[in-house]
Design a protein around this motif. Structure first.
Motif, short mmCIF file in Angstrom:
data_model
loop_
_atom_site.label_atom_id
_atom_site.label_comp_id
_atom_site.label_asym_id
_atom_site.label_seq_id
_atom_site.Cartn_x
_atom_site.Cartn_y
_atom_site.Cartn_z
N VAL A 281 -6.66 5.56 4.63
CA VAL A 281 -5.90 6.29 3.41
C VAL A 281 -6.88 7.58 2.92
O VAL A 281 -8.05 7.52 2.91
CB VAL A 281 -5.81 5.40 2.12
CG1 VAL A 281 -5.09 6.12 0.95
CG2 VAL A 281 -4.98 4.12 2.76
N GLN A 282 -5.92 8.46 3.25
CA GLN A 282 -6.74 9.81 2.73
C GLN A 282 -6.07 10.61 1.44
O GLN A 282 -4.77 10.45 1.62
CB GLN A 282 -6.56 10.81 3.88
CG GLN A 282 -7.59 10.40 4.82
CD GLN A 282 -7.62 11.55 6.15
OE1 GLN A 282 -6.64 12.11 6.29
NE2 GLN A 282 -8.59 11.66 6.87
N LEU A 283 -6.65 10.86 0.63
CA LEU A 283 -6.16 11.73 -0.67
C LEU A 283 -6.73 13.12 -0.58
O LEU A 283 -7.76 13.29 -0.56
CB LEU A 283 -6.43 10.99 -1.66
CG LEU A 283 -5.88 11.76 -3.11
CD1 LEU A 283 -4.19 11.80 -3.04
CD2 LEU A 283 -6.23 11.06 -4.31
N LYS A 284 -5.79 14.06 -0.03
CA LYS A 284 -6.29 15.53 0.16
C LYS A 284 -5.92 16.43 -1.18
O LYS A 284 -4.82 16.32 -1.49
CB LYS A 284 -5.52 15.98 1.28
CG LYS A 284 -5.63 15.48 2.47
CD LYS A 284 -4.84 15.81 3.64
CE LYS A 284 -5.08 15.10 4.91
NZ LYS A 284 -4.11 15.80 6.07
N LYS B 43 -1.09 5.90 -5.23
CA LYS B 43 -0.72 4.41 -5.12
C LYS B 43 0.39 4.53 -4.09
O LYS B 43 1.36 5.12 -4.36
CB LYS B 43 -0.46 3.49 -6.09
CG LYS B 43 0.01 2.05 -5.82
CD LYS B 43 0.08 1.43 -6.93
CE LYS B 43 1.21 1.90 -7.93
NZ LYS B 43 1.46 0.91 -9.15
N LEU B 44 0.10 3.94 -2.91
CA LEU B 44 1.01 3.91 -1.55
C LEU B 44 1.62 2.41 -1.55
O LEU B 44 0.91 1.24 -1.36
CB LEU B 44 0.50 4.52 -0.53
CG LEU B 44 1.64 4.59 0.86
CD1 LEU B 44 3.01 5.39 0.33
CD2 LEU B 44 1.05 4.79 2.08
N ILE B 45 3.01 2.10 -1.64
CA ILE B 45 3.38 0.98 -1.59
C ILE B 45 4.26 0.64 -0.17
O ILE B 45 4.99 1.48 0.03
CB ILE B 45 4.53 0.74 -2.73
CG1 ILE B 45 3.93 0.79 -3.99
CG2 ILE B 45 5.15 -0.78 -2.43
CD1 ILE B 45 4.96 0.46 -5.27
N GLU B 46 3.75 -0.06 0.68
CA GLU B 46 4.22 -0.23 1.94
C GLU B 46 5.56 -0.54 2.19
O GLU B 46 5.89 -1.77 1.62
CB GLU B 46 2.97 -0.87 2.86
CG GLU B 46 3.68 -0.95 4.50
CD GLU B 46 2.65 -1.72 5.15
OE1 GLU B 46 2.62 -1.81 6.36
OE2 GLU B 46 1.70 -2.52 4.40
N LYS B 47 6.43 -0.09 2.92
CA LYS B 47 7.89 -0.37 3.14
C LYS B 47 7.60 -1.90 3.75
O LYS B 47 6.89 -2.27 4.64
CB LYS B 47 8.47 0.50 4.00
CG LYS B 47 9.86 0.25 4.20
CD LYS B 47 10.47 1.47 5.00
CE LYS B 47 12.21 0.90 5.16
NZ LYS B 47 12.75 2.20 6.11
N ASP B 48 8.66 -2.81 3.26
CA ASP B 48 8.67 -4.23 3.93
C ASP B 48 7.74 -5.28 3.38
O ASP B 48 8.30 -6.21 3.21
CB ASP B 48 9.08 -3.97 5.39
CG ASP B 48 10.12 -3.11 6.06
OD1 ASP B 48 10.86 -2.96 5.44
OD2 ASP B 48 9.87 -2.61 7.11
N THR B 49 6.37 -4.80 3.41
CA THR B 49 5.63 -5.75 2.79
C THR B 49 5.14 -5.56 1.52
O THR B 49 4.67 -6.60 0.75
CB THR B 49 4.36 -5.42 3.53
OG1 THR B 49 3.72 -4.39 3.51
CG2 THR B 49 4.56 -5.76 5.16
N ASP B 50 5.55 -4.47 0.91
CA ASP B 50 5.15 -4.23 -0.58
C ASP B 50 3.53 -4.21 -0.83
O ASP B 50 3.20 -4.24 -2.06
CB ASP B 50 5.74 -5.13 -1.66
CG ASP B 50 7.38 -4.93 -1.77
OD1 ASP B 50 7.76 -3.68 -1.31
OD2 ASP B 50 7.98 -5.80 -2.10
N GLN B 51 3.08 -4.05 0.24
CA GLN B 51 1.48 -4.00 -0.07
C GLN B 51 1.05 -2.59 -0.64
O GLN B 51 1.59 -1.61 -0.08
CB GLN B 51 0.70 -4.11 1.45
CG GLN B 51 -0.89 -4.14 1.45
CD GLN B 51 -1.50 -4.39 2.68
OE1 GLN B 51 -0.81 -4.97 3.68
NE2 GLN B 51 -2.68 -4.41 2.71
N LEU C 274 -1.84 0.25 -1.33
CA LEU C 274 -2.68 0.98 -0.72
C LEU C 274 -3.30 2.24 -1.82
O LEU C 274 -2.50 2.79 -2.32
CB LEU C 274 -2.51 1.79 0.52
CG LEU C 274 -2.02 0.80 1.55
CD1 LEU C 274 -1.46 1.91 2.90
CD2 LEU C 274 -2.87 -0.26 1.95
N THR C 275 -4.36 2.30 -2.26
CA THR C 275 -4.80 3.11 -3.27
C THR C 275 -5.73 4.09 -2.83
O THR C 275 -6.67 3.90 -1.89
CB THR C 275 -5.21 2.29 -4.67
OG1 THR C 275 -6.49 1.58 -4.02
CG2 THR C 275 -4.34 1.32 -5.21
#
Length: 735
Positions: free
Chosen positions: A223-226, A319-327, A329-330
């Motif tokens: 994960v990268q936050l630019k 915060k990124l909510i992965e499609k299909d898995t709802d996992q 990522l921050t």
């Protein structure tokens, strides 16, 4: 018939040939391995000459050169590497240069300093930064000198310590394979978890490297936050971007949520302002594109950037909510809010100027985030009544060229600032006012008794490419009188240094003489390799027929590279899990290559421990010796005019060390010293102490070569001496 006789007389002006001169130039501090040179130059010889150069220590006298010179102009650089390695290293030594012919003889002894021991850099690399209990730690070590050549000697001691500093393993007198030491250490099934340390004891130095032992789960995503490094209080908007990929490269699809806050510095009651609550926060949503990234433009008017009651930074949480898995990522980060909307700097400028040659350089303007600002008007001011307006290009740069003819050998203060923007930080009526940081520069006139100068131009590129041909452009201006007796060809000599070492030398002749052009530009082509990186210092110098040595130096940044090239790549860019693949390695014949293959996911846990070309350079390349810690030779003071001190009792005070901007300082600043009979130093004021009958003393400054100074200076000396005469006379009368 009358016959007339016509007498015609011819007047032929014969200019005497210049007398011979010698120049010995060498590093003031010689590296312990002797990997440098000392260079000798003889000019305007009119007969053959016997030349000898020796190196003398307390225990050794070694002949470096013995030559019978027949050329008019002769130049030679001698490597000291074999010589230094074969003598007992001492802290000090002497270089003794002697030469003689029927009409010209010289002998000079100069002190030099020798490093007592070689300096090497040791590298330790583990196969991965983090281990689980029960795994095997594998690591390699290699010791390199400044030329990136490995040390083939044994490693006396290798130690591994656990988190409690207990020694849990060691190796003694390890034999390396062409300089590379290979080690492995199995961890216990239930070891102490935490940070372990590897210690390498070699060549009188200690090198550390750490690794971590813990129960970990390999990350599946990167994960990268630019974020911009900073924004100014005048910026209307900025962009934040979040990208996510699986460790095998595939983009992550999903929905991102950004929360951006500016915290209050105090607890503000709502009665003070209905807008100023405890924090100012906003949330934004977005969906990743096919590359796994999502970007949002943030408008700043909501956050009151110029109100000082809030902290001068943004706190960004994504915060990124992965499609299909709802996992989920921050990622998080901060953005500085700056009242400085721009910064102006001088680049590619020298601290001295040469009268008659334009003073050139560039000004650079960057924004609050460090990015270049184009189309900005910059004012360059050299005096209160003289200024110039320039506009920056797409790289935020503006080149300038200033005429030095009217600077009258004065110290000049230059300033550069952005047009129409305040240059001082201030707060007005409770609001922060933006400002621009200005640049300032002080330049001194370089001294030349004949007003002859050299100036090395700056490079048009910020970095010179390693192992590529590079043209050095040298501007010159000569006084015609200084060239009297010139054979027509002027010999320009050059040296290239990296650190304490002369790595390259050469010369180029140009048809310059009393009848030729006295002002122009000369080009010298060199190839700067790994031995000249990352900072190459270039010295160009000329011995004029009148015996004056003129010179200039400049530093160039060279891209980092290695003499031995290696290439490594997978034969296929993508393969399926559990299938075989191949690596293709290309290197010079006879190379010993150490490979490491590891899951990229492991490296994401501690990416900062990766070995890089920057780390190799910073460890192997040594710091330049501080030449200012060494003692300069004071200039020679000539005896005063006998008429000025007639019937007087005085003591001559040894002159103090001079720091004038002359050729001696230009050479000294590079870490070099010279032995010569040429003229290269600026005359300075010296002192006499006159003593009267009651032993009172008066400091009377005088100078030699007074024609080199303004008339006012000479008048001041005469007045001071007259005042001393008057005081001594009064003392005798009252006595």
């Amino acid at each position: 018939m009358k016959i007339g006789i016509l007498f015609i007389s011819f007047f032929i002006q014969i200019t005497a040939a210049p007398r011979p001169y010698f120049l010995l130039i060498f590093p003031k501090v010689i590296p312990a391995d002797g990997a440098t040179k000392t260079c000798i130059h003889l000019s305007y010889l009119n007969e053959s000459l016997s030349l000898t150069l020796t190196l003398q220590t307390k225990k050794n006298t070694i002949k470096l050169l013995q030559e019978f010179v027949v050329d008019t102009d002769w130049h030679r650089c001698i490597s000291l590497q074999d010589t230094i390695q074969n003598i007992d290293i001492a802290e000090e030594a002497n270089l003794n240069l002697t030469g003689g012919s029927d009409s010209y003889r010289f002998e000079k002894i100069k002190k030099i300093y020798l490093e007592k021991k070689k300096k090497n850099g040791t590298f330790i690399q583990t196969d991965k930064p983090v281990y689980k209990p029960g795994q095997t730690v594998k690591f390699r070590t290699v010791t390199l000198n400044e030329h990136f050549i490995p040390d083939l000697s044994q490693i006396p001691l290798v130690i591994i310590q656990d988190p409690q500093k207990n020694r849990i393993s060691q190796w003694l007198n390890v034999t390396t394979q062409h300089g590379i030491g290979d080690f492995s250490f199995p961890l216990a099934n239930e070891p102490l978890q935490g940070e372990y340390t590897i210690q390498i004891h070699k060549a009188g130095s200690l090198t550390y490297h750490s690794f971590t032992v813990e129960e970990y789960v390999l990350p599946k995503h990167e994960v990268q936050l630019k974020l911009p490094r900073a924004i100014s209080v005048m910026d209307k908007e900025f962009t934040v971007t979040m990208c996510a990929r699986y460790t095998y490269g595939k983009p992550v699809l999903g929905t991102a949520v950004f929360r951006i806050c500016r915290k209050s510095q105090y607890f503000w009651q709502k009665v003070n302002s209905h807008e100023m609550t405890n924090d100012y926060c906003k949330e934004f949503n977005g969906t990743t594109d096919i590359s796994g990234c999502v970007s949002k433009v943030i408008y700043t008017n909501y956050f009151h950037l110029r109100t000082p009651v809030f902290t001068m930074e943004f706190i960004v949480e994504a915060k990124l909510i992965e499609k299909d898995t709802d996992q989920e990522l921050t990622a998080s980060g901060k953005i500085s809010i700056s009242t400085q909307i721009s910064k102006v700097t001088f680049e590619d400028v020298q601290d001295n100027y040469k009268t008659g040659i334009p003073f050139t350089g560039k000004v650079c303007v960057e924004g609050a985030d460090g990015s270049p600002l184009s189309g900005v008007n910059v004012i360059i001011q050299s005096r209160q009544d003289l200024s110039e307006i320039l506009s920056t290009n797409e790289r935020g740069q503006a080149y300038f060229s200033l005429n030095t003819s009217a600077w009258n050998n004065q110290v000049i203060s230059l300033s550069a600032y952005q047009e129409g923007v305040p240059r001082n930080r201030q707060t007005l009526f409770g609001k922060i006012e933006p400002y621009s940081e200005a640049a300032s520069l002080t330049v001194s006139p370089q001294f030349s008794k004949s007003k002859s100068f050299l100036r090395i131009q700056s490079s048009m590129t910020s970095i010179v490419q390693c192992d590529k041909d590079f043209e050095i452009h040298v501007d010159y201006i000569f006084n015609r009188k200084a060239l009297e007796g010139s054979p027509g060809n002027m010999v320009f000599l050059y040296l290239v240094m990296e650190g304490r070492r002369i790595v390259l030398d050469g010369q180029k002749q140009s048809n310059i003489g009393p009848s030729g052009s006295l002002k122009g530009t000369l080009s010298i082509t060199v190839s700067l390799g790994a031995d000249a990186a990352p900072k190459a210092k270039v010295l160009v110098y000329v011995i004029l027929p009148n015996g004056e040595l003129i010179a200039d130096n400049r530093e160039f940044t060279v891209s980092k590279c290695f003499r031995n090239k290696v290439k490594l790549q997978f034969m296929e860019p993508e393969v399926s899990p559990a299938t075989e693949t191949s690596l293709h390695l290309n290197a010079a014949a006879g190379s010993l290559c150490a490979l490491r293959v590891v899951d990229k996911s492991v490296l994401l846990l501690k990416p900062e421990q990766e070995l890089s070309i920057d780390k190799v350079y910073s460890t192997a390349k040594q710091e330049v010796a501080d030449v200012y810690a060494l003692q300069k030779e004071p200039p020679i003071c000539r005896p005063p005019n006998p008429q000025a001190v007639a019937n007087r009792t005085y003591t001559q005070i040894p002159p103090s060390v001079s720091n004038e901007m002359d050729v001696y300082r230009i050479i000294w600043d590079m870490g070099l010293d010279v032995s010569t009979d040429t003229s290269m130093r600026k005359p300075i004021f010296c002192s006499l102490k006159f003593t009267d009958t009651v032993s009172e003393m008066y400091d009377i400054p005088y100078m030699w070569n007074s024609h080199a100074f303004p008339e006012a200076a000479a008048v001041r000396v005469m007045k001071q001496q007259a005042n001393a005469d008057r005081l001594i006379g009064l003392r005798h009368q009252t006595g």
